[in-house]
Design a protein around this motif. Structure first.
Motif, PDB file in Angstrom:
ATOM      1  N   VAL A 156      44.919  37.517  30.018  1.00 21.75           N
ATOM      2  CA  VAL A 156      43.649  37.622  29.291  1.00 21.75           C
ATOM      3  C   VAL A 156      43.877  38.184  27.900  1.00 21.75           C
ATOM      4  CG1 VAL A 156      42.202  37.910  31.350  1.00 21.75           C
ATOM      5  CG2 VAL A 156      43.135  39.929  30.227  1.00 21.75           C
ATOM      6  N   GLU A 157      42.968  37.846  27.011  1.00 17.43           N
ATOM      7  CA  GLU A 157      42.912  38.384  25.652  1.00 17.43           C
ATOM      8  C   GLU A 157      41.499  38.914  25.448  1.00 17.43           C
ATOM      9  OE1 GLU A 157      45.389  38.590  23.578  1.00 17.43           O
ATOM     10  OE2 GLU A 157      46.820  37.078  24.187  1.00 17.43           O
ATOM     11  N   ILE A 158      41.260  39.614  24.370  1.00 21.14           N
ATOM     12  CA  ILE A 158      39.899  40.018  24.039  1.00 21.14           C
ATOM     13  C   ILE A 158      39.091  38.739  23.844  1.00 21.14           C
ATOM     14  CG2 ILE A 158      38.442  41.147  22.309  1.00 21.14           C
ATOM     15  CD1 ILE A 158      40.698  43.190  21.969  1.00 21.14           C
ATOM     16  N   GLY A 159      37.946  38.660  24.505  1.00 20.25           N
ATOM     17  CA  GLY A 159      37.106  37.468  24.450  1.00 20.25           C
ATOM     18  C   GLY A 159      37.301  36.523  25.625  1.00 20.25           C
ATOM     19  N   SER A 160      38.314  36.761  26.464  1.00 23.44           N
ATOM     20  CA  SER A 160      38.539  35.917  27.637  1.00 23.44           C
ATOM     21  C   SER A 160      37.443  36.135  28.670  1.00 23.44           C
ATOM     22  CB  SER A 160      39.879  36.241  28.299  1.00 23.44           C
ATOM     23  OG  SER A 160      40.949  35.968  27.455  1.00 23.44           O
ATOM     24  N   GLU A 161      36.968  35.035  29.267  1.00 23.29           N
ATOM     25  CA  GLU A 161      36.004  35.134  30.358  1.00 23.29           C
ATOM     26  C   GLU A 161      36.761  35.326  31.662  1.00 23.29           C
ATOM     27  OE1 GLU A 161      32.996  32.131  30.538  1.00 23.29           O
ATOM     28  OE2 GLU A 161      32.697  32.170  28.364  1.00 23.29           O
ATOM     29  N   VAL A 162      36.265  36.240  32.509  1.00 21.12           N
ATOM     30  CA  VAL A 162      36.891  36.511  33.803  1.00 21.12           C
ATOM     31  C   VAL A 162      35.843  36.426  34.905  1.00 21.12           C
ATOM     32  CG1 VAL A 162      38.743  37.953  32.876  1.00 21.12           C
ATOM     33  CG2 VAL A 162      36.594  39.021  33.539  1.00 21.12           C
ATOM     34  N   ASN A 163      36.311  36.202  36.117  1.00 20.56           N
ATOM     35  CA  ASN A 163      35.453  36.228  37.299  1.00 20.56           C
ATOM     36  C   ASN A 163      36.172  37.041  38.371  1.00 20.56           C
ATOM     37  OD1 ASN A 163      37.179  34.479  38.928  1.00 20.56           O
ATOM     38  ND2 ASN A 163      36.506  32.823  37.598  1.00 20.56           N
ATOM     39  N   PRO A 164      35.550  37.272  39.520  1.00 23.81           N
ATOM     40  CA  PRO A 164      36.167  38.134  40.532  1.00 23.81           C
ATOM     41  C   PRO A 164      37.541  37.701  41.032  1.00 23.81           C
ATOM     42  CG  PRO A 164      33.850  37.933  40.978  1.00 23.81           C
ATOM     43  CD  PRO A 164      34.154  36.963  39.861  1.00 23.81           C
ATOM     44  N   GLU A 165      37.916  36.455  40.846  1.00 25.53           N
ATOM     45  CA  GLU A 165      39.236  35.997  41.285  1.00 25.53           C
ATOM     46  C   GLU A 165      40.240  35.913  40.141  1.00 25.53           C
ATOM     47  OE1 GLU A 165      36.382  33.974  42.234  1.00 25.53           O
ATOM     48  OE2 GLU A 165      36.240  35.310  43.958  1.00 25.53           O
ATOM     49  N   SER A 166      39.823  36.246  38.925  1.00 22.41           N
ATOM     50  CA  SER A 166      40.709  36.132  37.767  1.00 22.41           C
ATOM     51  C   SER A 166      41.786  37.211  37.777  1.00 22.41           C
ATOM     52  CB  SER A 166      39.919  36.285  36.464  1.00 22.41           C
ATOM     53  OG  SER A 166      38.976  35.273  36.315  1.00 22.41           O
ATOM     54  N   VAL A 167      43.032  36.785  37.634  1.00 19.66           N
ATOM     55  CA  VAL A 167      44.124  37.738  37.473  1.00 19.66           C
ATOM     56  C   VAL A 167      44.088  38.205  36.022  1.00 19.66           C
ATOM     57  CG1 VAL A 167      46.632  38.044  37.493  1.00 19.66           C
ATOM     58  CG2 VAL A 167      45.525  36.652  39.259  1.00 19.66           C
ATOM     59  N   VAL A 168      44.082  39.521  35.811  1.00 22.29           N
ATOM     60  CA  VAL A 168      43.998  40.055  34.449  1.00 22.29           C
ATOM     61  C   VAL A 168      45.318  40.656  33.975  1.00 22.29           C
ATOM     62  CG1 VAL A 168      41.506  40.407  34.530  1.00 22.29           C
ATOM     63  CG2 VAL A 168      43.021  42.255  35.264  1.00 22.29           C
ATOM     64  N   CYS A 169      46.201  41.024  34.916  1.00 23.48           N
ATOM     65  CA  CYS A 169      47.493  41.602  34.550  1.00 23.48           C
ATOM     66  C   CYS A 169      48.362  41.709  35.796  1.00 23.48           C
ATOM     67  CB  CYS A 169      47.317  42.981  33.901  1.00 23.48           C
ATOM     68  SG  CYS A 169      46.679  44.244  35.021  1.00 23.48           S
ATOM     69  N   ILE A 170      49.566  42.225  35.595  1.00 28.17           N
ATOM     70  CA  ILE A 170      50.479  42.536  36.701  1.00 28.17           C
ATOM     71  C   ILE A 170      50.870  43.997  36.560  1.00 28.17           C
ATOM     72  CG2 ILE A 170      52.838  42.201  37.560  1.00 28.17           C
ATOM     73  CD1 ILE A 170      52.594  39.271  36.953  1.00 28.17           C
ATOM     74  N   VAL A 174      57.933  45.353  43.045  1.00 22.80           N
ATOM     75  CA  VAL A 174      56.972  44.375  43.533  1.00 22.80           C
ATOM     76  C   VAL A 174      55.992  44.092  42.402  1.00 22.80           C
ATOM     77  CG1 VAL A 174      55.138  43.888  45.197  1.00 22.80           C
ATOM     78  CG2 VAL A 174      57.169  45.137  45.920  1.00 22.80           C
ATOM     79  N   MET A 175      55.786  42.816  42.100  1.00 21.79           N
ATOM     80  CA  MET A 175      54.855  42.408  41.056  1.00 21.79           C
ATOM     81  C   MET A 175      53.480  42.202  41.685  1.00 21.79           C
ATOM     82  SD  MET A 175      56.640  42.461  38.436  1.00 21.79           S
ATOM     83  CE  MET A 175      58.289  42.327  37.824  1.00 21.79           C
ATOM     84  N   ASN A 176      52.543  43.099  41.395  1.00 26.32           N
ATOM     85  CA  ASN A 176      51.203  43.075  41.966  1.00 26.32           C
ATOM     86  C   ASN A 176      50.219  42.489  40.963  1.00 26.32           C
ATOM     87  OD1 ASN A 176      51.628  44.848  44.504  1.00 26.32           O
ATOM     88  ND2 ASN A 176      52.599  45.986  42.850  1.00 26.32           N
ATOM     89  N   GLN A 177      49.614  41.360  41.293  1.00 28.17           N
ATOM     90  CA  GLN A 177      48.611  40.763  40.421  1.00 28.17           C
ATOM     91  C   GLN A 177      47.311  41.538  40.579  1.00 28.17           C
ATOM     92  OE1 GLN A 177      48.380  36.653  41.625  1.00 28.17           O
ATOM     93  NE2 GLN A 177      50.031  36.059  40.247  1.00 28.17           N
ATOM     94  N   ILE A 178      46.736  41.966  39.455  1.00 26.45           N
ATOM     95  CA  ILE A 178      45.489  42.716  39.478  1.00 26.45           C
ATOM     96  C   ILE A 178      44.361  41.765  39.105  1.00 26.45           C
ATOM     97  CG2 ILE A 178      44.263  44.736  38.598  1.00 26.45           C
ATOM     98  CD1 ILE A 178      46.946  45.298  40.161  1.00 26.45           C
ATOM     99  N   GLU A 179      43.324  41.722  39.946  1.00 28.50           N
ATOM    100  CA  GLU A 179      42.198  40.820  39.728  1.00 28.50           C
ATOM    101  C   GLU A 179      41.016  41.566  39.119  1.00 28.50           C
ATOM    102  OE1 GLU A 179      41.619  39.185  43.629  1.00 28.50           O
ATOM    103  OE2 GLU A 179      43.343  37.859  43.425  1.00 28.50           O
ATOM    104  N   SER A 180      40.103  40.819  38.510  1.00 29.84           N
ATOM    105  CA  SER A 180      38.987  41.379  37.772  1.00 29.84           C
ATOM    106  C   SER A 180      37.941  42.071  38.643  1.00 29.84           C
ATOM    107  CB  SER A 180      38.307  40.283  36.940  1.00 29.84           C
ATOM    108  OG  SER A 180      37.071  40.723  36.454  1.00 29.84           O
ATOM    109  N   ASP A 181      37.509  41.482  39.722  1.00 28.62           N
ATOM    110  CA  ASP A 181      36.430  41.968  40.592  1.00 28.62           C
ATOM    111  C   ASP A 181      35.038  41.727  40.030  1.00 28.62           C
ATOM    112  OD1 ASP A 181      38.168  42.837  42.529  1.00 28.62           O
ATOM    113  OD2 ASP A 181      37.975  44.947  42.072  1.00 28.62           O
ATOM    114  N   VAL A 182      34.874  41.356  38.765  1.00 29.42           N
ATOM    115  CA  VAL A 182      33.552  41.146  38.176  1.00 29.42           C
ATOM    116  C   VAL A 182      33.558  39.927  37.258  1.00 29.42           C
ATOM    117  CG1 VAL A 182      32.877  43.578  38.244  1.00 29.42           C
ATOM    118  CG2 VAL A 182      34.013  42.683  36.226  1.00 29.42           C
ATOM    119  N   ASP A 183      32.367  39.358  37.041  1.00 30.78           N
ATOM    120  CA  ASP A 183      32.191  38.316  36.037  1.00 30.78           C
ATOM    121  C   ASP A 183      31.958  38.996  34.701  1.00 30.78           C
ATOM    122  OD1 ASP A 183      32.242  35.900  37.595  1.00 30.78           O
ATOM    123  OD2 ASP A 183      30.291  36.462  38.403  1.00 30.78           O
ATOM    124  N   GLY A 184      32.497  38.428  33.638  1.00 33.99           N
ATOM    125  CA  GLY A 184      32.233  38.972  32.318  1.00 33.99           C
ATOM    126  C   GLY A 184      33.233  38.517  31.282  1.00 33.99           C
TER     127      GLY A 184
END
Length: 154
Positions: free
Chosen positions: A99-113, A119-129
């Motif tokens: 993601v970058e500033i301005g990226s749209e995310v939803n509860p399933e969107s991976v935002v970082c690791i 262990v590489m853990n994918q972190i998800e958004s949990d919210v729309d926005g």
């Protein structure tokens, strides 16, 4: 043991309210531990000297109480680190950031690791926005509960 088996164990842990699970066989060891209120599930995985760490999807530490408290329109929410580790914005140094500033995310969107214990853990958004701020530099260490980025809800 593959990622499918690990996910099945996690599902069994949730269904049976088991907070900790450990399995050890010859060159293989796995330890799963659930956080409070069924929170994030850190995974430790080892298999032989040349093991490749699996990537595990982990919901962020954005709690349901924080979501309900910020249920109003245009609320900004912090996506927090569910664990201690090293923050990465992309799956590899050559890849485009999740993601970058301005990226749209939803509860399933991976935002970082977050890398924890190899262990590489994918972190998800949990919210729309929409992502309005990135709070951690790529490759820097993070603490449990540390804000990683801010998402503005629609």
């Amino acid at each position: 043991m593959d990622l499918k088996d690990i996910k099945a164990i996690i599902d069994l842990m949730k269904k049976n309210s088991i907070s900790e699970f450990e399995l050890e066989r010859q060159d293989f060891k796995i330890r799963l531990k659930r956080g409070l209120n069924g929170g994030p599930v850190p995974v430790q995985y080892e298999e032989g000297p040349s093991a490749v760490a699996p990537v595990v999807a982990v919901p962020s530490a954005t709690s349901s109480s924080a979501l309900s408290a910020a249920a109003g329109a245009n609320a900004e929410l912090e996506i927090k680190s569910p664990m201690i580790g090293t923050f990465y914005r992309a799956p590899s140094p050559e890849s485009v950031p999740y993601v970058e500033i301005g990226s749209e995310v939803n509860p399933e969107s991976v935002v970082c690791i977050i890398e924890a214990m190899k262990v590489m853990n994918q972190i998800e958004s949990d919210v729309d926005g929409v992502v309005t701020a990135l709070l951690v530099e790529n490759g820097h260490p993070v603490e449990y509960g540390q804000p990683l980025l801010i998402v503005k809800r629609p």
